[in-house]
Design an enzyme around this catalytic site. Sequence first.
Site, PDB file in Angstrom:
ATOM      1  N   PHE A 259       2.930 -50.085  68.858  1.00  0.00           N
ATOM      2  CA  PHE A 259       2.560 -50.998  69.955  1.00  0.00           C
ATOM      3  C   PHE A 259       3.412 -51.952  70.324  1.00  0.00           C
ATOM      4  O   PHE A 259       3.732 -52.816  69.497  1.00  0.00           O
ATOM      5  CB  PHE A 259       1.015 -51.668  69.452  1.00  0.00           C
ATOM      6  CG  PHE A 259       0.584 -52.601  70.282  1.00  0.00           C
ATOM      7  CD1 PHE A 259      -0.287 -52.254  71.351  1.00  0.00           C
ATOM      8  CD2 PHE A 259       0.750 -54.058  70.471  1.00  0.00           C
ATOM      9  CE1 PHE A 259      -0.824 -52.880  72.452  1.00  0.00           C
ATOM     10  CE2 PHE A 259       0.449 -54.858  71.564  1.00  0.00           C
ATOM     11  CZ  PHE A 259      -0.399 -54.270  72.209  1.00  0.00           C
TER      12      PHE A 259
ATOM     13  N   ASP B 205      11.449 -54.791  67.138  1.00  0.00           N
ATOM     14  CA  ASP B 205      10.388 -55.560  68.048  1.00  0.00           C
ATOM     15  C   ASP B 205       9.561 -56.506  66.648  1.00  0.00           C
ATOM     16  O   ASP B 205       8.807 -56.209  65.880  1.00  0.00           O
ATOM     17  CB  ASP B 205       9.289 -54.644  68.378  1.00  0.00           C
ATOM     18  CG  ASP B 205       8.404 -55.313  69.156  1.00  0.00           C
ATOM     19  OD1 ASP B 205       8.065 -56.457  68.888  1.00  0.00           O
ATOM     20  OD2 ASP B 205       7.387 -54.684  69.932  1.00  0.00           O
TER      21      ASP B 205
ATOM     22  N   LYS C 282       5.460 -64.201  70.733  1.00  0.00           N
ATOM     23  CA  LYS C 282       4.265 -65.009  70.239  1.00  0.00           C
ATOM     24  C   LYS C 282       4.513 -66.405  69.573  1.00  0.00           C
ATOM     25  O   LYS C 282       4.546 -67.282  69.931  1.00  0.00           O
ATOM     26  CB  LYS C 282       3.273 -63.919  69.155  1.00  0.00           C
ATOM     27  CG  LYS C 282       3.006 -62.613  70.035  1.00  0.00           C
ATOM     28  CD  LYS C 282       2.102 -61.856  68.870  1.00  0.00           C
ATOM     29  CE  LYS C 282       1.571 -60.585  69.575  1.00  0.00           C
ATOM     30  NZ  LYS C 282       0.749 -60.998  70.867  1.00  0.00           N
TER      31      LYS C 282
END
Length: 407
Positions: free
Chosen positions: A145, A230, A259
């Site tokens: 994801f 990531d 984030k």
Amino acid sequence: MTGTVEERQDPRALEAVHGAHNYHPIPVVISAGEGAWVTDSSGRRYLDCLAAYSALNFGHRHPEVVAAAADQLGRLTLTSRAFHNDQLGPFCAELAALAGKDMVLPMNTGAEAVESALKVARKWGYDVKGVPPDQATVVVMEGNFHGRTISLVSFSTDPEARGGFGPFTPGFRHVPYGDEVALAEAIDETTVAVLLEPVQGEAGVILPPPGYLRQVRRLCTERNVLMLADEVQSGLGRTGRTFACEHEDVVPDVYILGKALGGGVVPVSAVVADSDVLGVLHPGQHGSTFGGNPMAAAAGRAVVRLLASGEFQERARLLGERLRVGLDALSGRGVLAVRCTGLWAGIDIDPALGTGRALCERLLARGVLAKDTHGSTVRLAPPLVITEAEIDWLLEQLAAALADLSR
């Protein structure tokens, strides 16, 4: 508009009518937050054990991040990259130092950062490695994801993420996560990068097999391929280290961050690499109006300062061990499997007991916010400011919620 006056004023009802239905929220309307706790519109408090998918690693409204953002709000918020601003340069220097790299490409969201890293990898492949034009390939992991853009869902293996959104962007090859043999076979002369999450978050906090990240690093070095990590969810203290790759003493060629980099105040993301990689970009080849804006840079600098002492990484490590021991004790009581790294856990519950959503709704009734994924898995990712007593209380509520489901 239809409905009663009360319905028209209810935030949930308004969202149901006027908001696109691309989420299925847990039924709570949050109106305030501080530290690890939030308060709903009726005044009830909840322990936030999702932390906005790790965007709130430092809790709601951390005073140092809020102060930095408030100070910047009173001076300058946006210039665009047509001009310099007095926050961006220091932010890039400080984040580069934290990551042990030379350069930073600032963006806004995690998906933008992943897209940017892929563009950089392709450009590097053509300019440095010598891959023929338009033939660059990137190896990605099954169960990944990385975001929701067309290119990113193009190499998702989740049918729900892909269904109805084709045609898809070419140039990606899938291998099973954790399978170093398959990875070695997938790399050829056109491969410019291997993209992976050191821990697969959306998949249910899936941990790599021991030694896997080192094998990825070795293969990338041997085959002249960039390793793109990531760390949008796993990075910045969540797993007990600044970056999850550090658990295997691995340094990727590119860190992809987001984030928590904005401290839960503004969207901030970044691609961080050395100049021999990021240096392939030249003026006009990539950009973002809001990327690197003064507000974002000020908040990002506050986050880097919070991480510099190592306090939050150590909190995640110690409290994460307490969480793991408590979760392991629930095995056989409706819990089939637990995966935990730092303050981040994936819990597989017995489907005969109920869905992950059902468990999250029982937790909601007991004052805990969590989120399900892939049917029977519940993710826990509380802010790193959570206390030992709050961890213990969370475990008590989880045990009680599982018992509620079994009745």
